[in-house]
Design an enzyme around this catalytic site. Structure first.
Site, PDB file in Angstrom:
ATOM      1  N   ASP A   9      -8.966  -1.423   8.337  1.00  0.00           N
ATOM      2  CA  ASP A   9      -8.338  -2.435   9.165  1.00  0.00           C
ATOM      3  C   ASP A   9      -7.011  -2.729   8.442  1.00  0.00           C
ATOM      4  OD1 ASP A   9      -8.003  -4.675  10.947  1.00  0.00           O
ATOM      5  OD2 ASP A   9      -8.561  -5.941   9.252  1.00  0.00           O
ATOM      6  N   ASP A  11      -4.448  -5.827   9.109  1.00  0.00           N
ATOM      7  CA  ASP A  11      -4.179  -7.244   8.825  1.00  0.00           C
ATOM      8  C   ASP A  11      -5.332  -7.855   8.025  1.00  0.00           C
ATOM      9  OD1 ASP A  11      -1.738  -7.491  10.385  1.00  0.00           O
ATOM     10  OD2 ASP A  11      -2.984  -7.325  12.165  1.00  0.00           O
ATOM     11  N   GLY A  46      -8.963 -10.329  13.641  1.00  0.00           N
ATOM     12  CA  GLY A  46      -9.527  -9.142  14.302  1.00  0.00           C
ATOM     13  C   GLY A  46      -9.541  -9.219  15.819  1.00  0.00           C
ATOM     14  N   ARG A  49      -4.401  -9.977  20.834  1.00  0.00           N
ATOM     15  CA  ARG A  49      -3.383 -11.010  21.101  1.00  0.00           C
ATOM     16  C   ARG A  49      -3.774 -11.903  22.277  1.00  0.00           C
ATOM     17  NH1 ARG A  49       2.241  -8.463  22.106  1.00  0.00           N
ATOM     18  NH2 ARG A  49       1.585  -7.404  20.198  1.00  0.00           N
ATOM     19  N   SER A 116      -4.060  -4.517  16.189  1.00  0.00           N
ATOM     20  CA  SER A 116      -2.673  -4.942  16.398  1.00  0.00           C
ATOM     21  C   SER A 116      -1.832  -3.905  17.132  1.00  0.00           C
ATOM     22  CB  SER A 116      -2.018  -5.233  15.052  1.00  0.00           C
ATOM     23  OG  SER A 116      -0.645  -5.504  15.243  1.00  0.00           O
ATOM     24  N   ARG A 117      -0.977  -4.422  18.016  1.00  0.00           N
ATOM     25  CA  ARG A 117      -0.007  -3.555  18.689  1.00  0.00           C
ATOM     26  C   ARG A 117       1.245  -3.418  17.812  1.00  0.00           C
ATOM     27  NH1 ARG A 117      -1.599  -2.957  24.060  1.00  0.00           N
ATOM     28  NH2 ARG A 117       0.455  -2.162  24.608  1.00  0.00           N
ATOM     29  N   ASN A 118       1.261  -4.131  16.690  1.00  0.00           N
ATOM     30  CA  ASN A 118       2.404  -4.055  15.767  1.00  0.00           C
ATOM     31  C   ASN A 118       2.081  -3.225  14.528  1.00  0.00           C
ATOM     32  OD1 ASN A 118       4.364  -5.913  17.070  1.00  0.00           O
ATOM     33  ND2 ASN A 118       2.739  -7.418  16.754  1.00  0.00           N
ATOM     34  N   ASP A 170     -11.968  -7.141   7.076  1.00  0.00           N
ATOM     35  CA  ASP A 170     -12.033  -8.528   6.594  1.00  0.00           C
ATOM     36  C   ASP A 170     -12.554  -9.453   7.689  1.00  0.00           C
ATOM     37  OD1 ASP A 170      -9.693  -8.368   8.215  1.00  0.00           O
ATOM     38  OD2 ASP A 170      -9.005 -10.247   7.339  1.00  0.00           O
TER      39      ASP A 170
END
Ligand code: BG6
Ligand code: MG
Length: 211
Positions: A9, A11, A46, A49, A116-118, A170
């Protein structure tokens, strides 16, 4: 060796973007007069958005149209991406970097499995753009964790079966996703207390003891 690959993962595992997500959502919540604190922010770990937005809007008595929600999410993302501009390779801890290098040195394939899309932008900011063999993220999935899609896609990109991959997470939702997809998992932070976790670890470097 028990595993052929490790799927991380992003973030909260490789880097700490929670503070930027928090600041970007907080601004929106304040503008809308919605109560929002670190504890509510923890529930967004997790979570995609749009689902995160829904959780925050639970704190409002009014209803929002789909168009309003799209606009709020887009504005939040713009603030978040601006904050990511502050990130650099210096934000990658030496423990994470050295562990990744050692895992690679053992012949393991490394991949990302992030909602995430980032994700690609963050990897670029951290100087890890071309580092992972595969990146599965919010841009190639339809279902969020605890659905296993993001990890199954990562395994597919690597051409390695789930039972030969270790997922590092996490978030509790991420540990559940790993279990649902037939992956073993290593849980850090709050995820280490999940009933579904295969290995509870207290620091990133502990991964070297597992593989
Ligand atoms: C996850 C984060 O990795 O990505 C969540 O843990 C976040 O907090 C989700 O909401 C989606 O991120 P983004 O960058 O697509 O808004
Ligand atoms: Mg995470």
């Amino acid at each position: 060796m028990k595993y052929q690959a490790v799927i991380f993962d992003l973030d909260g595992v490789i880097c700490h973007t929670d503070k930027y997500h928090y600041l970007a959502w907080k601004q929106m919540a304040d503008d809308l007069d919605i109560y929002f604190d670190e504890e509510i922010n923890n529930r967004l770990r997790g979570v995609s958005r749009m689902e995160s937005l829904e959780i925050i809007l639970e704190g409002s008595s009014r209803t929002f149209s789909d168009a309003e929600k799209e606009k709020l999410a887009a504005e939040k993302n713009e603030r978040y991406v601006n904050l990511l501009g502050e990130m650099s390779a210096a934000d990658l801890s030496s423990e994470v970097w050295e562990t990744l290098e050692q895992l690679r040195g053992k012949g393991l394939k490394l991949a990302i499995g992030s909602s995430s899309r980032n994700a690609k932008l963050i990897l670029e900011r951290l100087g890890l753009k071309d580092y992972f063999e595969a990146v599965s993220d919010g841009t190639n999935i339809a279902k969020s964790k605890p659905n296993p899609e993001v990890f199954l896609k990562a395994a597919e990109f690597l051409h390695i079966e789930p039972d030969k991959c270790l997922v590092v997470e996490d978030a509790r939702a991420g540990i559940e996703a790993a279990k649902n997809g037939g992956f073993d998992s290593a849980g850090m932070g709050e995820a280490s207390a999940s009933k579904d976790v295969t290995y509870a670890i207290s620091s990133f470097g502990d991964l070297l003891k597992i593989v």
